[in-house]
Write a protein that holds these residues in place. Structure first.
Motif, short mmCIF file in Angstrom:
data_model
loop_
_atom_site.label_atom_id
_atom_site.label_comp_id
_atom_site.label_asym_id
_atom_site.label_seq_id
_atom_site.Cartn_x
_atom_site.Cartn_y
_atom_site.Cartn_z
N TYR A 45 -28.73 -26.53 29.92
CA TYR A 45 -29.29 -27.70 29.26
C TYR A 45 -29.49 -27.43 27.76
N LYS B 226 -27.62 -31.70 28.07
CA LYS B 226 -27.56 -32.61 29.21
C LYS B 226 -27.46 -31.78 30.48
N THR C 7 -25.55 -35.93 36.85
CA THR C 7 -26.60 -36.90 37.15
C THR C 7 -26.25 -37.71 38.40
N SER D 241 -33.83 -31.64 32.21
CA SER D 241 -33.65 -32.97 31.63
C SER D 241 -34.82 -33.90 31.95
N VAL D 242 -35.42 -33.72 33.12
CA VAL D 242 -36.58 -34.53 33.49
C VAL D 242 -37.81 -34.13 32.68
N GLY E 180 -37.87 -32.43 29.75
CA GLY E 180 -37.65 -32.80 28.35
C GLY E 180 -37.88 -31.71 27.34
N ASP E 181 -39.08 -31.17 27.21
CA ASP E 181 -39.39 -30.21 26.15
C ASP E 181 -38.97 -28.81 26.58
N TYR F 128 -42.51 -29.78 37.19
CA TYR F 128 -41.54 -30.72 37.77
C TYR F 128 -42.10 -31.35 39.04
#
Length: 630
Positions: free
Chosen positions: A380, A385, A389, A432-433, A435-436, A452
């Motif tokens: 990622y 990305k 997905t 990806s979920v 984010g940071d 998560y």
């Protein structure tokens, strides 16, 4: 107003960089004393920031200081340079990476299987490494390309090409001959004109013992607990695998130029910086001339070098635009500790300490989570990305992940193409979920999955897994305290600092994995002649990690050094029982015995070889070496 704000931000940034440099300088001086390092040069890039400096002496006898522009042997850091030359010729249509090597080197004998250029670049060509280092690694006479190739040209392949990673300097010498065959120019001339000059590497050249080379360093090593000048060898026999000389500033220019799109096409560079799988679908953590690393789930490339007179290390994290170049004239130097310190200081990332547990089932679960975190987050970070997905594909990957939490083989296979890389798919999707990514480079796998589990709306973790992860994450936050994170085992009093946490760590279900650090420190102290300090580190390792093959191995060797052959043998046997390919392997014990064979430690070398021949009765090299010394 905006100009004032920018100026203020720049001032704060400069102050922060200055503080980091001061902290590193203090660390470097302490670590050099602990390791008896004579000279060290360092260069760092972070965004637009550049810094370089020498520490200690380039020439100990004449007290010539090491400098940023001191000239060191590059050893195997030559290999990525050679790879770039081959890939540039491929970009120009002058080399077909999948052609057999004889297309460009017709005088190299054909083997039982076809060997391609691409396979050589990935160390998958089956070409042997040194067979007898006492002879092949100590050549004093200069060699031409043909003479260097002749040393190994009649060796049989050590593996069928494409089936296994087998590190080989000879394979890279063969690539040097490929460069000459494809370009029509001598290796050094081609490198100067097409790689070094275009990348601004004005101080990089072929090593020549007779040439007058500005700021050339003198090499040193420890023998019998004393610092000696390095053994003289002529490294022209390693020309494309380890025959160059350069500076840390040029090393930095090399990776910076590649990152900026110089010399190679972007797609070719990315191919070189991508781990290559073997034919059975397992990644090797090596691309085409570059090691691929994932510190804390970051993506990076690296290479190190080791030979007479030198140690080198080169690391680039492209997304962070962060690079470190290190070179030392001390053969016994451990440069990884300096790299780790710079990553910690500049990226504010704690050392990449793993999590250990004594329960086999929990170890498997932690391994699966760590693989998903490390390789998924690195994917990622590199691509911005997730791998996929697609809902069906992700559902399948998460089912594999849950099975891998309970099955060691699935945990080991899950990041590789042979399994379809489900753990990478899971980890990159989780990243990806969340984010940071920066938080989870620093926070590790437990926080990654605990966070998560709290926010996932699709592809949720099983309830039992989520509960386990939440419990572990809470426990880890209690164990991995700021005080423990501040412990630097490599510092002069680092082992003593960790000893203060001994009881708490021994009682913890989850432990930070300092085993490798303690093994390194024990080896460093032993090489410097301080066996008591070495045993202190090894015994602490044994108290905290009694099932570590490396800890059992180093403690076994040190126990033999202290004269207790019976207990030493038992510890080495235990190391082999846990992992026969680890510290007490035949090859490693032979290397240690060879190191001990010089000076007053020769009796310990004989005792260690006697034990090694009993533990590895089918290894003839051990018996031969024992007969030579006994």
């Amino acid at each position: 107003m905006r100009a004032f704000v920018f100026a203020l931000l720049f001032a704060f940034s400069a102050l922060a960089q200055d503080a980091r440099i001061r902290a590193f300088e203090q660390f470097a001086e302490q670590a050099m004393r602990a390791q008896q390092i004579q000279g060290l040069s360092v260069a760092v890039m972070h965004g637009d920031f550049r810094w370089s400096r020498g520490f200690g002496f380039a020439d100990l006898e004449n007290e010539v200081p090491a400098r940023a522009d001191s000239s060191y042997r590059m050893a195997s850091v030559t290999k990525p340079m050679t790879a770039v030359a081959v890939l540039k010729l491929a970009d120009e249509g002058k080399i077909d990476l999948d052609a057999e090597v004889q297309t460009y080197v017709p005088y190299f004998p054909r083997k039982a299987h076809k060997v391609t250029v691409r396979q050589l670049l990935a160390h998958q060509g089956g070409i042997s490494h040194y067979r007898d280092y006492d002879k092949e690694g100590r050549i004093r006479e200069p060699k031409t390309t043909r003479e260097a190739i002749a040393i190994f040209q009649d060796f049989d392949l050590v593996a069928e090409p494409g089936t296994a990673y087998r590190y080989t300097s000879y394979g890279y010498n063969l690539l040097g001959a490929v460069i000459e065959g494809a370009s029509g120019k001598p290796y050094g001339e081609y490198m100067t004109e097409n790689v070094w000059k275009p990348l601004g590497m004005a101080s990089t050249r072929m090593d020549d013992p007779r040439a007058v080379i500005p700021h050339r360093v003198t090499g040193y090593a420890v023998e019998g607990g004393k610092v000696r000048r390095s053994e003289y060898v002529d490294i022209s026999s390693r020309f494309a695998g380890g025959g160059t000389r350069s500076t840390v500033e040029d090393m930095l220019r090399f990776v910076e130029g590649l990152a900026d799109g110089k010399v190679l096409k972007a797609e070719t560079r990315e191919l070189a910086w991508t781990a290559m799988p073997t034919r059975d679908g397992r990644y090797t953590n090596y691309g085409l001339g570059f090691g691929v690393i994932t510190p804390g789930g970051r993506y990076g490339i690296a290479h190190s070098g080791s030979q007479q007179e030198t140690r080198t290390n080169l690391v680039l994290l492209p997304r962070e635009r962060f690079a470190v170049a290190l070179a030392s004239n001390f053969e016994n130097a451990n440069l990884d500790v300096f790299t780790d310190e710079l990553i910690e200081l500049f990226l504010q990332q704690p050392r990449d300490i793993g999590v250990r547990t004594d329960d086999d089932g929990e170890t498997t679960m932690l391994a699966a989570m760590d693989a998903a975190h490390t390789y998924g987050l690195a994917y990622y970070a590199r691509h911005g990305k997730p791998v996929t997905t697609d809902a069906r594909e992700l559902a399948k990957a998460f089912r594999y992940f849950h099975d891998a939490l309970k099955t060691r083989k699935l945990a080991e296979d899950g990041r590789h193409p042979l399994a379809g890389e489900p753990l990478v798919k899971v980890g990159s999707y989780v990243a990806s979920v969340l984010g940071d990514a920066e938080v989870y480079h620093r926070g590790g796998a437990l926080r990654f999955f605990a966070d998560y589990a709290r926010v996932a709306k699709a592809h949720r973790l099983d309830r039992s897994v989520a509960a386990k992860v939440a419990k572990w994450s809470e426990e880890w936050s209690r164990v991995w305290t700021p005080e423990l994170q501040a412990v630097d085992v490599y510092a002069p009093a680092g082992v003593e600092s960790l000893e203060r946490h001994r009881d708490a760590l021994a009682a913890a279900t989850l432990k930070p994995d300092f085993a490798g650090d303690l093994i390194d420190v024990a080896e460093e102290r032993a090489q410097s002649g301080d066996i008591a300090a070495a045993l202190r580190a090894a015994n602490l390792g044994y108290a905290l990690y009694p099932r570590s093959p490396g800890v059992n191995g180093i403690l076994g060797v040190l126990t033999v050094l202290r004269g207790d052959a019976a207990r030493g043998k038992a510890l080495l046997a235990r190391s082999i029982e846990i992992d026969p390919k680890s510290y007490a392997s035949a090859g490693n014990l032979l290397n240690i015995a060879n190191f001990l064979a010089n000076g007053p430690t020769k009796p310990a070398a004989v005792a260690l070889l006697q034990i090694a021949t009993e533990l590895h009765p089918s290894e003839p090299k051990l018996k031969t070496r024992l007969e030579e010394l006994d």
